[in-house]
Design a protein around this motif. Structure first.
Motif, PDB file in Angstrom:
ATOM      1  N   ASP A 346     -96.442 -39.730 -53.764  1.00  0.00           N
ATOM      2  CA  ASP A 346     -96.591 -38.667 -52.777  1.00  0.00           C
ATOM      3  C   ASP A 346     -97.967 -38.733 -52.135  1.00  0.00           C
ATOM      4  O   ASP A 346     -98.099 -38.621 -50.916  1.00  0.00           O
ATOM      5  CB  ASP A 346     -96.395 -37.294 -53.439  1.00  0.00           C
ATOM      6  CG  ASP A 346     -94.932 -37.007 -53.690  1.00  0.00           C
ATOM      7  OD1 ASP A 346     -94.096 -37.770 -53.171  1.00  0.00           O
ATOM      8  OD2 ASP A 346     -94.630 -36.036 -54.404  1.00  0.00           O
ATOM      9  N   GLY A 347     -98.992 -38.910 -52.983  1.00  0.00           N
ATOM     10  CA  GLY A 347    -100.349 -38.969 -52.467  1.00  0.00           C
ATOM     11  C   GLY A 347    -100.504 -40.057 -51.433  1.00  0.00           C
ATOM     12  O   GLY A 347    -101.092 -39.854 -50.378  1.00  0.00           O
ATOM     13  N   SER A 348     -99.947 -41.213 -51.736  1.00  0.00           N
ATOM     14  CA  SER A 348    -100.086 -42.331 -50.814  1.00  0.00           C
ATOM     15  C   SER A 348     -99.254 -42.123 -49.546  1.00  0.00           C
ATOM     16  O   SER A 348     -99.736 -42.334 -48.431  1.00  0.00           O
ATOM     17  CB  SER A 348     -99.661 -43.615 -51.517  1.00  0.00           C
ATOM     18  OG  SER A 348     -99.627 -44.665 -50.608  1.00  0.00           O
ATOM     19  N   LEU A 349     -98.020 -41.663 -49.722  1.00  0.00           N
ATOM     20  CA  LEU A 349     -97.160 -41.451 -48.550  1.00  0.00           C
ATOM     21  C   LEU A 349     -97.760 -40.385 -47.645  1.00  0.00           C
ATOM     22  O   LEU A 349     -97.716 -40.496 -46.418  1.00  0.00           O
ATOM     23  CB  LEU A 349     -95.749 -41.037 -48.988  1.00  0.00           C
ATOM     24  CG  LEU A 349     -94.941 -42.112 -49.690  1.00  0.00           C
ATOM     25  CD1 LEU A 349     -93.646 -41.523 -50.233  1.00  0.00           C
ATOM     26  CD2 LEU A 349     -94.625 -43.251 -48.735  1.00  0.00           C
ATOM     27  N   ALA A 350     -98.337 -39.354 -48.249  1.00  0.00           N
ATOM     28  CA  ALA A 350     -98.919 -38.278 -47.453  1.00  0.00           C
ATOM     29  C   ALA A 350    -100.145 -38.740 -46.682  1.00  0.00           C
ATOM     30  O   ALA A 350    -100.585 -38.088 -45.750  1.00  0.00           O
ATOM     31  CB  ALA A 350     -99.290 -37.094 -48.349  1.00  0.00           C
ATOM     32  N   MET A 351    -100.728 -39.878 -47.090  1.00  0.00           N
ATOM     33  CA  MET A 351    -101.839 -40.439 -46.318  1.00  0.00           C
ATOM     34  C   MET A 351    -101.346 -41.221 -45.126  1.00  0.00           C
ATOM     35  O   MET A 351    -102.133 -41.749 -44.348  1.00  0.00           O
ATOM     36  CB  MET A 351    -102.671 -41.393 -47.186  1.00  0.00           C
ATOM     37  CG  MET A 351    -103.341 -40.784 -48.372  1.00  0.00           C
ATOM     38  SD  MET A 351    -104.581 -39.609 -47.898  1.00  0.00           S
ATOM     39  CE  MET A 351    -105.631 -40.631 -46.894  1.00  0.00           C
ATOM     40  N   GLY A 352    -100.036 -41.356 -44.998  1.00  0.00           N
ATOM     41  CA  GLY A 352     -99.487 -42.131 -43.907  1.00  0.00           C
ATOM     42  C   GLY A 352     -99.255 -43.582 -44.273  1.00  0.00           C
ATOM     43  O   GLY A 352     -99.120 -44.422 -43.393  1.00  0.00           O
ATOM     44  N   ALA A 353     -99.218 -43.892 -45.564  1.00  0.00           N
ATOM     45  CA  ALA A 353     -98.897 -45.259 -45.962  1.00  0.00           C
ATOM     46  C   ALA A 353     -97.391 -45.459 -45.909  1.00  0.00           C
ATOM     47  O   ALA A 353     -96.631 -44.512 -46.132  1.00  0.00           O
ATOM     48  CB  ALA A 353     -99.401 -45.522 -47.379  1.00  0.00           C
ATOM     49  N   THR A 354     -96.953 -46.663 -45.582  1.00  0.00           N
ATOM     50  CA  THR A 354     -95.523 -46.934 -45.627  1.00  0.00           C
ATOM     51  C   THR A 354     -95.124 -47.149 -47.073  1.00  0.00           C
ATOM     52  O   THR A 354     -95.966 -47.227 -47.962  1.00  0.00           O
ATOM     53  CB  THR A 354     -95.179 -48.208 -44.838  1.00  0.00           C
ATOM     54  OG1 THR A 354     -95.855 -49.300 -45.463  1.00  0.00           O
ATOM     55  CG2 THR A 354     -95.623 -48.105 -43.402  1.00  0.00           C
ATOM     56  N   GLU A 357     -96.554 -50.380 -48.492  1.00  0.00           N
ATOM     57  CA  GLU A 357     -97.987 -50.252 -48.765  1.00  0.00           C
ATOM     58  C   GLU A 357     -98.209 -49.439 -50.033  1.00  0.00           C
ATOM     59  O   GLU A 357     -99.047 -49.774 -50.866  1.00  0.00           O
ATOM     60  CB  GLU A 357     -98.696 -49.569 -47.587  1.00  0.00           C
ATOM     61  CG  GLU A 357     -98.952 -50.488 -46.421  1.00  0.00           C
ATOM     62  CD  GLU A 357     -99.381 -49.733 -45.165  1.00  0.00           C
ATOM     63  OE1 GLU A 357     -99.976 -50.361 -44.308  1.00  0.00           O
ATOM     64  OE2 GLU A 357     -99.097 -48.521 -45.041  1.00  0.00           O
ATOM     65  N   THR A 358     -97.440 -48.360 -50.156  1.00  0.00           N
ATOM     66  CA  THR A 358     -97.553 -47.532 -51.348  1.00  0.00           C
ATOM     67  C   THR A 358     -97.264 -48.349 -52.601  1.00  0.00           C
ATOM     68  O   THR A 358     -97.986 -48.269 -53.594  1.00  0.00           O
ATOM     69  CB  THR A 358     -96.566 -46.361 -51.255  1.00  0.00           C
ATOM     70  OG1 THR A 358     -96.857 -45.631 -50.096  1.00  0.00           O
ATOM     71  CG2 THR A 358     -96.670 -45.472 -52.466  1.00  0.00           C
ATOM     72  N   LYS A 361    -100.153 -51.096 -53.050  1.00  0.00           N
ATOM     73  CA  LYS A 361    -101.533 -50.673 -53.284  1.00  0.00           C
ATOM     74  C   LYS A 361    -101.673 -49.594 -54.343  1.00  0.00           C
ATOM     75  O   LYS A 361    -102.763 -49.411 -54.876  1.00  0.00           O
ATOM     76  CB  LYS A 361    -102.129 -50.158 -51.974  1.00  0.00           C
ATOM     77  CG  LYS A 361    -102.177 -51.265 -50.946  1.00  0.00           C
ATOM     78  CD  LYS A 361    -102.985 -50.879 -49.751  1.00  0.00           C
ATOM     79  CE  LYS A 361    -103.203 -52.093 -48.885  1.00  0.00           C
ATOM     80  NZ  LYS A 361    -103.775 -51.775 -47.602  1.00  0.00           N
ATOM     81  N   VAL A 362    -100.619 -48.871 -54.622  1.00  0.00           N
ATOM     82  CA  VAL A 362    -100.762 -47.778 -55.588  1.00  0.00           C
ATOM     83  C   VAL A 362     -99.847 -47.973 -56.799  1.00  0.00           C
ATOM     84  O   VAL A 362    -100.304 -47.969 -57.937  1.00  0.00           O
ATOM     85  CB  VAL A 362    -100.470 -46.418 -54.918  1.00  0.00           C
ATOM     86  CG1 VAL A 362    -100.491 -45.320 -55.956  1.00  0.00           C
ATOM     87  CG2 VAL A 362    -101.501 -46.153 -53.846  1.00  0.00           C
TER      88      VAL A 362
END
Lengths: 462, 275
Positions: A346-354, A357-358, A361-362
């Motif tokens: 959620d944190g990554s997606l909410a940053m606008g990552a696809t 990418e999520t 990178k996460v």
């Protein structure tokens, strides 16, 4: 009485004690006004009596069974008439076998020396004495246990903690069985290896570059001195394992990512078990798949593009082994990826990552310790794998890094050294144990390393 | 009293949100928004505007749909299987649910801070520069460091972490982690920041720091905050919206909601009769 009869007897006695003690505790409880006035439930008093009745007796029986043959044999051999006294270890065992065979009626009694016949009779009578005394001892001990438990049975006797303690120790004993078995295996391999290293120096074995375990059987035989350099075997093992990992890691990891992150629940319910079917195929089936289908296919493919691929190659064996290991990696990786908390995604997606990418990178970095641990376990499985390489990798111990050639592995050599008729004191046979010891050490170190990595990163991230 | 107010709501089939739902220069507008999780409806016909640079607080009992409401604003509900949003949600006049809209770009413009601090298992530096890197906001390392320092300063965390930027963000305390998440969110210069109960996992001192931060941030950002604490709503927000069983009951300036609530359900909730 025989051991099985004794065990059945103990079970009967145990059940009897259970019911008697339970009944007695109920009888004790009645005048007091119900079982709430007992310290423990009546079944605990019953169990306490049953355990006291059976456990010490069983323990004694086990010890007796381990030692009675040894003791009887020693007694028979010391009473042997002087002209039959054995000269060495080998003839000692020979005579002992003869005596036992005569006693059991396998060898005819006619035409045997009278000394042996006496010894056999001696053995028979000792056996009878042993059986009767153990029967008596066991029954006495069981009765004594029951009496002891009855003596302690009072309304304020704390039977429940006592039973719990025994249960705990039983569980501990079961855990110990596995540990001691491992230790037993290690020591048996270790002792044979030490014997091997008496005839072949350990340095020549660990660092030797040539493996040809043919030794001279007769003194006058020519040209087969035997050389026991383990390096070619370990290189072969590493080569096959590397090929396997090269296939299994990317495919396993990517299928795990697909299953854990992209697949909807419907696909997942079917795809995951289907993938795990791969793990259920016996390795021998993989073995002939590799030897009869993949290896010839690769050879023909190589021929059509001008490559020489031998019909037993590290590539074929490693490739099929890789397929076999895929579910191992994908299943472990799937578990750790699913275990990454949704809040990370959620944190990554909410940053606008696809989504990819999520994942890159996460999710994968967070799951990495688990994934690495899984891969390490898969590697130690690949190193220990035997059947596929026996059938598809070949027998020739070549020191090569070319996966298109045939190689042999440690496990293959162990199999060939130990199958068939072998003399057990020649270095050729004992070499198998040394190889086993080394293989065991390598996989053990790998496992420790894997566990260490998993632990280290887990601490850091949570 | 509780019984009476719930009866009142049920009788009021054509319920209309009371108070000042709309404003002149809205940042975001929602019209007739319904949200469903599979068959279950979570939000019923919500109409509301969010003004530029305002702090709007969403309060209400558990399960009233305030978090769901918040997550419609940056389409985080897309990640929930079976979730469906009807109605129109616009930001600067642009429909957020139109097929042409790029979710990635939307989420860069509408940042989010979650209930539980969720720093990535990376260094403090990598946590903050995560967004700028994936959106290509910095061409050089110097630019990136500048964004890093600016965001951490704005989140009030710079002084505490400037000497250990390369240590894992998960090693910070709970309140620091939450401020790190705020720094991470503002590093991509969003226009709106959504906060889903950002202080519910924090102690009172850390909470006070975050509230202070929210007040400062409201100078540059539009903030929508969901909170369980009415005191917090009273302290930080300009307007307060009260949700009840998926319906938006009342929206009014915060002071008015807490002193003279118009709707009896709002009154019942803020006086602690249920919730």
């Amino acid at each position: 009485m025989q051991a099985t009869h004794l065990l059945s007897l103990l079970i009967v006695l145990g059940s009897f004690s259970f019911y008697v003690s339970r009944g007695r505790s109920l009888a004790l409880a009645n005048p007091l006004g119900g079982i709430r006035n007992l310290h423990s439930l009546p079944s605990y008093y019953g169990l306490h009596a049953a355990l006291w009745c059976t456990l010490p007796a069983t323990f004694l029986l086990a010890i007796w069974l381990i030692f009675d043959e040894i003791v009887i044999n020693a007694m028979v051999m010391t009473d042997l008439s002087p002209e039959l006294i054995p000269s060495g270890n080998a003839s000692y065992n020979l005579i002992l076998n003869k005596v036992a065979n005569i006693a059991n009626g396998i060898l005819p009694r006619e035409s045997q020396p009278s000394g042996l016949l006496d010894a056999a009779d001696n053995m028979l009578s000792l056996n009878v004495v042993s059986q009767w005394s153990i029967t008596l001892l066991i029954i006495t001990l069981a009765m004594f246990g029951l009496a002891w438990s009855s003596h302690k049975l009072k309304p304020d006797f704390r039977a429940r903690p006592a039973v719990e303690r025994v249960m705990q120790n039983l569980l501990l004993a079961c855990a110990c069985v596995a540990i001691f078995t491992t230790l037993g295996i290690v020591f048996s391999v270790l002792f044979e290896s030490i014997q091997f290293f008496r005839s072949v120096p350990i340095y020549d074995f660990v660092f030797g570059l040539e493996w040809s375990p043919q030794t001279a059987i007769r003194e006058d035989q020519v040209g087969s001195s035997g050389s026991f350099g383990a390096i070619p075997l370990f290189v072969g093992t590493l080569l096959v394992s590397a090929v396997a990992m090269f296939i299994a890691v990317p495919i396993g990891l990517m299928s795990a990512i697909y299953l854990a992150e992209y697949a909807d629940s419907k696909v997942r319910t079917y795809a995951k078990p289907a993938l795990e079917v791969l793990a259920g195929i016996p390795t021998v089936v993989y073995g002939f798949f590799a030897a009869l289908t993949v290896a010839p296919f690769l050879r023909d493919l190589g021929a059509s593009v001008g490559l020489t691929i031998s019909s037993e190659s590290a590539l074929a064996a490693g490739g099929v082994m890789g397929i076999m290991i895929i579910p191992f990696i994908s299943s472990l990786a799937d578990d750790v990826i699913t275990a990454v908390p949704q809040s990370m995604r959620d944190g990554s997606l909410a940053m606008g990552a696809t989504q990819s990418e999520t994942i890159r990178k996460v999710v994968i970095p967070a799951a990495l310790p688990g994934i690495v641990g899984g891969i390490m376990l898969a590697i130690s499985r690949a190193i220990g794998e035997t059947m596929i390489v026996v059938m598809a990798a070949g027998m020739a111990a070549k020191l090569t890094a070319n996966p298109l050639e045939s190689v042999t592995t440690v496990t293959v050599q162990i199999v060939t050294l130990l199958t068939g008729d072998q003399e057990f004191d020649s270095p050729k046979t004992l070499a198998a144990f040394a190889l086993g010891l080394m293989l065991f050490t390598v996989t053990l170190l790998l496992n420790i390393f894997a566990l260490h990595i998993v632990k280290k990163y887990r601490e850091q991230y949570e | 009293m509780k019984l009476k107010s719930e009866q009142a709501l049920e009788l009021d089939e054509s319920h209309v949100t009371v108070g000042q739902s709309f404003c002149d220069d809205p940042k975001m507008t929602m019209r007739n928004v319904d949200v469903f999780y599979s068959d279950k409806q979570a939000i019923y016909d919500v109409n509301i505007d969010i003004a530029k640079n305002e702090v709007i607080a969403m309060i209400g009992p558990s399960g009233c749909g305030k978090s769901t409401f918040l997550r419609t604003l940056n389409r985080m509900n897309d990640t929930v299987e079976g979730c469906r949003v009807d109605g129109q949600i616009c930001m600067d006049g642009q429909d957020l649910y139109s097929p042409k809209l790029d979710v990635v770009e939307l989420r860069a413009r509408v940042g989010m801070v979650f209930q539980k601090p969720n720093p990535f298992p990376k260094s403090i530096r990598d946590n903050v520069t995560y967004g700028p890197k994936i959106h290509g906001l910095a061409d050089t390392r110097v630019d990136l460091d500048e964004i890093l320092e600016k965001s951490l300063r704005k989140a009030g965390l710079w002084e505490e972490v400037k000497d250990r930027l390369d240590q894992p963000g998960t090693g910070l305390s709970g309140g620091q982690q939450q401020r790190l998440c705020i720094a991470r969110a503002i590093a991509v210069s969003p226009e709106v920041i959504l906060m889903d109960e950002p202080c519910s996992a924090l102690d009172p001192i850390a909470t006070a720091k975050i509230e202070e931060l929210i007040k400062e941030l409201s100078q540059n950002f539009t903030i929508a905050i969901v909170t369980h604490s009415m005191q917090q709503a009273a302290r930080v927000s300009h307007r307060t919206a009260y949700f009840h069983l998926g319906k938006l009951i009342e929206v009014n300036p915060t002071e008015q909601v807490f002193t003279m609530p118009k709707h009896q359900l709002t009154e019942a909730y803020i006086t602690g009769r249920f919730g």
